[in-house]
Structures are given as structure tokens and as C-alpha cells.
Design an enzyme around this catalytic site. Structure first.
Site, PDB file in Angstrom:
ATOM      1  N   ASP A  81     -33.179 -90.924 -42.263  1.00 54.42           N
ATOM      2  CA  ASP A  81     -32.158 -90.148 -41.557  1.00 54.42           C
ATOM      3  C   ASP A  81     -32.128 -90.574 -40.081  1.00 54.42           C
ATOM      4  O   ASP A  81     -33.179 -90.680 -39.441  1.00 54.42           O
ATOM      5  CB  ASP A  81     -32.556 -88.657 -41.685  1.00 54.42           C
ATOM      6  CG  ASP A  81     -31.471 -87.711 -41.222  1.00 54.42           C
ATOM      7  OD1 ASP A  81     -30.286 -88.090 -41.259  1.00 54.42           O
ATOM      8  OD2 ASP A  81     -31.817 -86.573 -40.832  1.00 54.42           O
ATOM      9  N   HIS A  82     -30.940 -90.836 -39.555  1.00 57.44           N
ATOM     10  CA  HIS A  82     -30.758 -91.209 -38.133  1.00 57.44           C
ATOM     11  C   HIS A  82     -31.639 -92.366 -37.675  1.00 57.44           C
ATOM     12  O   HIS A  82     -32.307 -92.294 -36.638  1.00 57.44           O
ATOM     13  CB  HIS A  82     -30.998 -89.992 -37.214  1.00 57.44           C
ATOM     14  CG  HIS A  82     -29.956 -88.939 -37.361  1.00 57.44           C
ATOM     15  ND1 HIS A  82     -28.666 -89.088 -36.902  1.00 57.44           N
ATOM     16  CD2 HIS A  82     -30.007 -87.722 -37.954  1.00 57.44           C
ATOM     17  CE1 HIS A  82     -27.962 -88.009 -37.196  1.00 57.44           C
ATOM     18  NE2 HIS A  82     -28.747 -87.162 -37.847  1.00 57.44           N
ATOM     19  N   GLU A 133     -22.702 -93.874 -38.805  1.00 55.09           N
ATOM     20  CA  GLU A 133     -22.100 -92.690 -38.166  1.00 55.09           C
ATOM     21  C   GLU A 133     -21.079 -93.113 -37.120  1.00 55.09           C
ATOM     22  O   GLU A 133     -21.307 -94.025 -36.342  1.00 55.09           O
ATOM     23  CB  GLU A 133     -23.199 -91.835 -37.521  1.00 55.09           C
ATOM     24  CG  GLU A 133     -22.648 -90.584 -36.814  1.00 55.09           C
ATOM     25  CD  GLU A 133     -23.745 -89.681 -36.233  1.00 55.09           C
ATOM     26  OE1 GLU A 133     -24.801 -89.529 -36.891  1.00 55.09           O
ATOM     27  OE2 GLU A 133     -23.528 -89.149 -35.130  1.00 55.09           O
ATOM     28  N   HIS A 177     -26.520 -80.528 -34.518  1.00 56.30           N
ATOM     29  CA  HIS A 177     -27.866 -80.314 -35.066  1.00 56.30           C
ATOM     30  C   HIS A 177     -28.533 -79.105 -34.409  1.00 56.30           C
ATOM     31  O   HIS A 177     -28.193 -78.735 -33.299  1.00 56.30           O
ATOM     32  CB  HIS A 177     -28.734 -81.548 -34.814  1.00 56.30           C
ATOM     33  CG  HIS A 177     -28.280 -82.754 -35.574  1.00 56.30           C
ATOM     34  ND1 HIS A 177     -27.503 -83.730 -35.015  1.00 56.30           N
ATOM     35  CD2 HIS A 177     -28.480 -83.119 -36.856  1.00 56.30           C
ATOM     36  CE1 HIS A 177     -27.251 -84.668 -35.924  1.00 56.30           C
ATOM     37  NE2 HIS A 177     -27.831 -84.325 -37.060  1.00 56.30           N
ATOM     38  N   GLY A 178     -29.483 -78.531 -35.108  1.00 54.26           N
ATOM     39  CA  GLY A 178     -30.304 -77.472 -34.519  1.00 54.26           C
ATOM     40  C   GLY A 178     -29.787 -76.074 -34.827  1.00 54.26           C
ATOM     41  O   GLY A 178     -28.880 -75.886 -35.653  1.00 54.26           O
ATOM     42  N   GLY A 208     -25.687 -81.672 -39.600  1.00 53.61           N
ATOM     43  CA  GLY A 208     -25.705 -80.418 -38.840  1.00 53.61           C
ATOM     44  C   GLY A 208     -25.102 -79.266 -39.619  1.00 53.61           C
ATOM     45  O   GLY A 208     -24.357 -78.451 -39.078  1.00 53.61           O
ATOM     46  N   ALA A 209     -25.454 -79.175 -40.918  1.00 57.58           N
ATOM     47  CA  ALA A 209     -24.766 -78.209 -41.788  1.00 57.58           C
ATOM     48  C   ALA A 209     -25.564 -76.939 -42.058  1.00 57.58           C
ATOM     49  O   ALA A 209     -25.164 -76.121 -42.885  1.00 57.58           O
ATOM     50  CB  ALA A 209     -24.402 -78.893 -43.097  1.00 57.58           C
ATOM     51  N   ASP A 252     -31.738 -79.436 -42.348  1.00 53.03           N
ATOM     52  CA  ASP A 252     -33.085 -79.497 -41.786  1.00 53.03           C
ATOM     53  C   ASP A 252     -33.462 -78.144 -41.168  1.00 53.03           C
ATOM     54  O   ASP A 252     -34.440 -77.502 -41.566  1.00 53.03           O
ATOM     55  CB  ASP A 252     -33.162 -80.617 -40.733  1.00 53.03           C
ATOM     56  CG  ASP A 252     -34.582 -80.867 -40.261  1.00 53.03           C
ATOM     57  OD1 ASP A 252     -35.497 -80.122 -40.667  1.00 53.03           O
ATOM     58  OD2 ASP A 252     -34.808 -81.796 -39.482  1.00 53.03           O
TER      59      ASP A 252
HETATM   60  P1  13P Z   1     -29.258 -79.093 -39.233  1.00 50.15           P
HETATM   61  O1  13P Z   1     -29.947 -79.093 -37.895  1.00 50.15           O
HETATM   62  O2  13P Z   1     -27.997 -78.308 -39.197  1.00 50.15           O
HETATM   63  O3  13P Z   1     -30.151 -78.678 -40.334  1.00 50.15           O
HETATM   64  O4  13P Z   1     -28.807 -80.618 -39.523  1.00 50.15           O
HETATM   65  C1  13P Z   1     -29.675 -81.521 -40.139  1.00 50.15           C
HETATM   66  C2  13P Z   1     -29.182 -82.921 -40.094  1.00 50.15           C
HETATM   67  O5  13P Z   1     -28.030 -83.222 -39.859  1.00 50.15           O
HETATM   68  C3  13P Z   1     -30.177 -83.956 -40.399  1.00 50.15           C
HETATM   69  O6  13P Z   1     -29.653 -85.240 -40.257  1.00 50.15           O
HETATM   70  O1  G3H Z   2     -31.134 -84.760 -37.808  1.00 44.76           O
HETATM   71  C1  G3H Z   2     -32.276 -84.513 -38.195  1.00 44.76           C
HETATM   72  C2  G3H Z   2     -33.136 -83.435 -37.762  1.00 44.76           C
HETATM   73  O2  G3H Z   2     -32.493 -82.220 -37.624  1.00 44.76           O
HETATM   74  C3  G3H Z   2     -33.937 -83.763 -36.546  1.00 44.76           C
HETATM   75  O3  G3H Z   2     -35.131 -84.155 -36.956  1.00 44.76           O
HETATM   76  O4  G3H Z   2     -36.652 -83.590 -35.049  1.00 44.76           O
HETATM   77  O5  G3H Z   2     -37.355 -85.041 -36.971  1.00 44.76           O
HETATM   78  O6  G3H Z   2     -35.730 -85.931 -35.272  1.00 44.76           O
HETATM   79  P1  G3H Z   2     -36.290 -84.713 -35.966  1.00 44.76           P
HETATM   80 ZN    ZN Z   3     -28.184 -85.406 -38.727  1.00 50.18          ZN
END
Ligand code: 13P
Ligand code: G3H
Ligand code: ZN
Length: 306
Positions: A81-82, A133, A177-178, A208-209, A252
Site C-alpha cells: 500500500d502506498h 494514484e 486518510h485518518g 481513505g474509506a 486502516d
Molecule cells: P483510512 O485511514 O480511511 O482507513 O484509509 C486507509 C487507506 O486508504 C489505506 O491506504
Molecule cells: O494509507 C495507509 C494507512 O492509513 C497509513 O498507514 O501509518 O502505516 O503509513 P501507515
Molecule cells: Zn491509502
């Protein structure tokens, strides 16, 4: 078994549901996702960020996920991821990941294309699918600094996908996110999503869902968490996005909050406990329940191996 995101998302798009991508960091979170997938008979994407890889150790977390997937009858994807660090991406390819995300969205358009194309070249040689992205998804994370949300432009998205050959695309439609996504009820740019869907033919991803459920926030606060006015994406809005073309939904924060609230509850209500298994066990069960709820919400329950 491990399959690519492309495989899982293509099926999902046909079946009009979405596959959840759940971020994991340790044995408890990996087991929560796999247990939920088995109970729901749902496919799942098991995702590690670069932060999680640094925390757990790359080989360690990859082996843990590969073993869990091998012992299960469900189809999973092992996904980065990312991704931003080319060395980590190369290592993912070596360690048996079936999908990687290259997040070069903070670079100018042409630079994003150049970097993404390079990753596509590397990954496709090994049959690994690539998520890219375009646009900006706001929020604060380990590696991603706060950014102003910039919605994905449909024509740019079309050109980007054609030029890079990426398999799936993360679009910015108003999420971040968050835990602090919105001050009031969530609002997604569904019109924008519809326009993107008309001109782009690779499966789309919603980052970010998390819903940041009031119930869990309240419970965490009750047992001592300090959280401000946390607000996420309403369940209806996530389903609306799925109906309009999203086939992978990233979660997440909701897992973190669930885990945090459960651990706080155990420690506060049973101060005599000091066995890690009795502290982490209930948190693992709570996380499993949250993942199950997401699978039902995304419509992926009962869709494993179909
Ligand atoms: P959330 O912070 O909304 O859970 O998003 C997670 C995310 O996009 C991980 O790539
Ligand atoms: O997008 C992903 C997570 O919400 C952030 O994860 O704190 O491990 O980078 P991280
Ligand atoms: Zn993300």
C-alpha cells in the site's frame, strides 16, 4: 491462495461488489483479516504499508501473510500500500507480493507517469499487478504528509492509464486518510467518479474509506482515548461509490480504532491482567468483527472463489 488485485477487482466489478483492502502490521491483524474472510467466505486484499514493513520486518510480515493465505481456502492478494521507495517495491516483488501500489501522486503529472511506468515494467515481468494514484487523497500518515485534496481529472486519468499501463487506479473523490476526514456528514464527489468511470477502463480504488464509527470512538474515549471530532465516510456513501465503479475499498483507521478501544477496555476493566494474550486476544476478536462488517458492507461476503 494468493492472486493479484487485478484478478480480484475484475471479478468484483463484474459482480458489482468491492474487495476490502485491510492494512496489517502483526500476527493479530493478519489473523483477523484471514479469520473474517473465512467466516464471511469473502476474498480480501491484505495490505502492508512501508511503515508496517519497517515495523514488522519485510520478510517476517510477508511470510506471515503467505503462510496464513496458504492455509486458507480463500483467495487473497498480498499488496503493498502506498509504495514510494523503489528498494521496497523491488523487495516486494522478490518476496512474493501479488500486487504493488506505486504512489507517485505527489509528483507532477509527467513525473508520476514516468515513475509509474517504470514500476509497471518491473512488476509485469513477474505477473504482479500495479495500482497507481492520480489526484490527491488528503490526510496524515507515516509517510504521507497532509495534502490539500485535489480531485482526479477524468481526461488526465484516461491519459495516465493509457501511458502507464497500470492495472488499477486510485482516484481522489473527496476522501482522506485518518480519523478526521469530515467535520459534518461525509460527501463524496460521485459525479466525478461517474465521469472517470466512463473514460477509464481499469478497475478503480477508493482510499481513505474508514467510517470512524461513533460507537467505537465513544468506547475508546470512555476508556481513556483522546480523540477529537473524528468523522469518516458514511456507510451509504461507500456503497454509492461501489455502485458507481469502485471495486477496492481501503480500510486502516477503523481497524486501528477497533483494536485500540478493545485494548483500552481490557486494561481498564481488568487491571490485574498482564498476560499479552489476554490483552491482545479480545482486540483480535474485535478486529475480526470489524473486518466482517466491512465485507458485508462491500458486498464481498459469499464471493470467495466465485
Ligand atoms: P483510512 O485511514 O480511511 O482507513 O484509509 C486507509 C487507506 O486508504 C489505506 O491506504
Ligand atoms: O494509507 C495507509 C494507512 O492509513 C497509513 O498507514 O501509518 O502505516 O503509513 P501507515
Ligand atoms: Zn491509502
Amino acid at each position: 491462495m494468493l492472486v493479484s488485485n487485478k484478478t480480484l477487482q475484475k471479478k468484483a466489478r463484474k459482480g458489482k461488489y468491492a474487495v476490502g483492502a485491510f492494512n496489517v502490521y502483526d500476527m493479530e491483524s493478519v489473523q483477523s483479516v484471514v479469520r473474517a474472510a473465512e467466516l464471511e467466505k469473502s476474498p480480501a486484499i491484505i495490505a502492508t504499508t512501508e511503515g508496517a514493513i519497517k515495523y514488522a520486518g519485510h520478510e517476517f510480515i510477508a511470510e506471515l501473510i503467505r503462510l496464513a493465505a496458504k492455509k486458507s481456502k480463500i483467495n487473497y492478494s498480498l499488496h503493498l500500500d502506498h509504495g514510494q521507495d523503489m528498494d521496497i517495491i523491488r523487495n516486494c516483488i522478490k518476496l512474493g507480493y501479488t500486487s504493488v501500489m506505486i504512489d507517485a501522486s505527489h509528483h507532477p503529472f509527467e513525473e508520476n507517469i514516468r515513475i509509474t511506468k517504470a514500476v509497471v515494467g518491473m512488476a509485469h515481468r513477474k505477473g504482479i499487478s500495479v495500482e497507481a494514484e492520480l489526484g490527491t487523497i488528503g490526510g496524515v500518515e507515516d509517510a504521507i504528509k497532509t495534502r490539500k485534496i485535489l480531485l482526479t481529472d477524468p481526461q488526465d486519468a484516461k491519459e495516465f492509464v493509457e501511458k502507464t499501463g497500470c492495472d488499477t487506479l486510485a482516484v481522489a473523490i473527496g476522501t482522506s486518510h485518518g480519523a478526521y476526514k469530515f467535520t459534518k456528514r461525509s460527501k463524496l464527489a460521485i459525479d466525478r467518479l461517474i465521469q472517470i468511470c466512463k473514460v477509464v477502463d481499469v478497475p478503480l480504488v477508493l482510499h481513505g474509506a474508514s467510517a470512524i464509527p461513533t460507537r467505537i470512538v465513544r468506547k475508546a474515549k470512555l476508556f481513556g482515548a483522546v480523540l477529537g471530532n473524528a468523522k469518516g465516510v458514511a456507510n451509504n456513501d461507500v456503497q454509492l461509490a461501489i455502485r458507481n465503479g469502485i471495486s477496492k475499498v481501503n480500510i486502516d483507521s477503523d481497524l486501528r480504532l477497533t483494536f485500540d478501544a478493545a485494548i483500552r477496555e481490557t486494561l481498564k476493566t481488568h487491571p490485574e491482567i498482564f498476560d499479552p494474550r489476554k490483552i491482545l486476544g479480545p482486540a483480535r476478536d474485535a478486529m475480526t468483527e470489524t473486518v466482517r462488517q466491512k465485507m458485508r458492507l462491500f458486498g464481498s461476503s459469499g464471493k470467495a472463489n466465485k
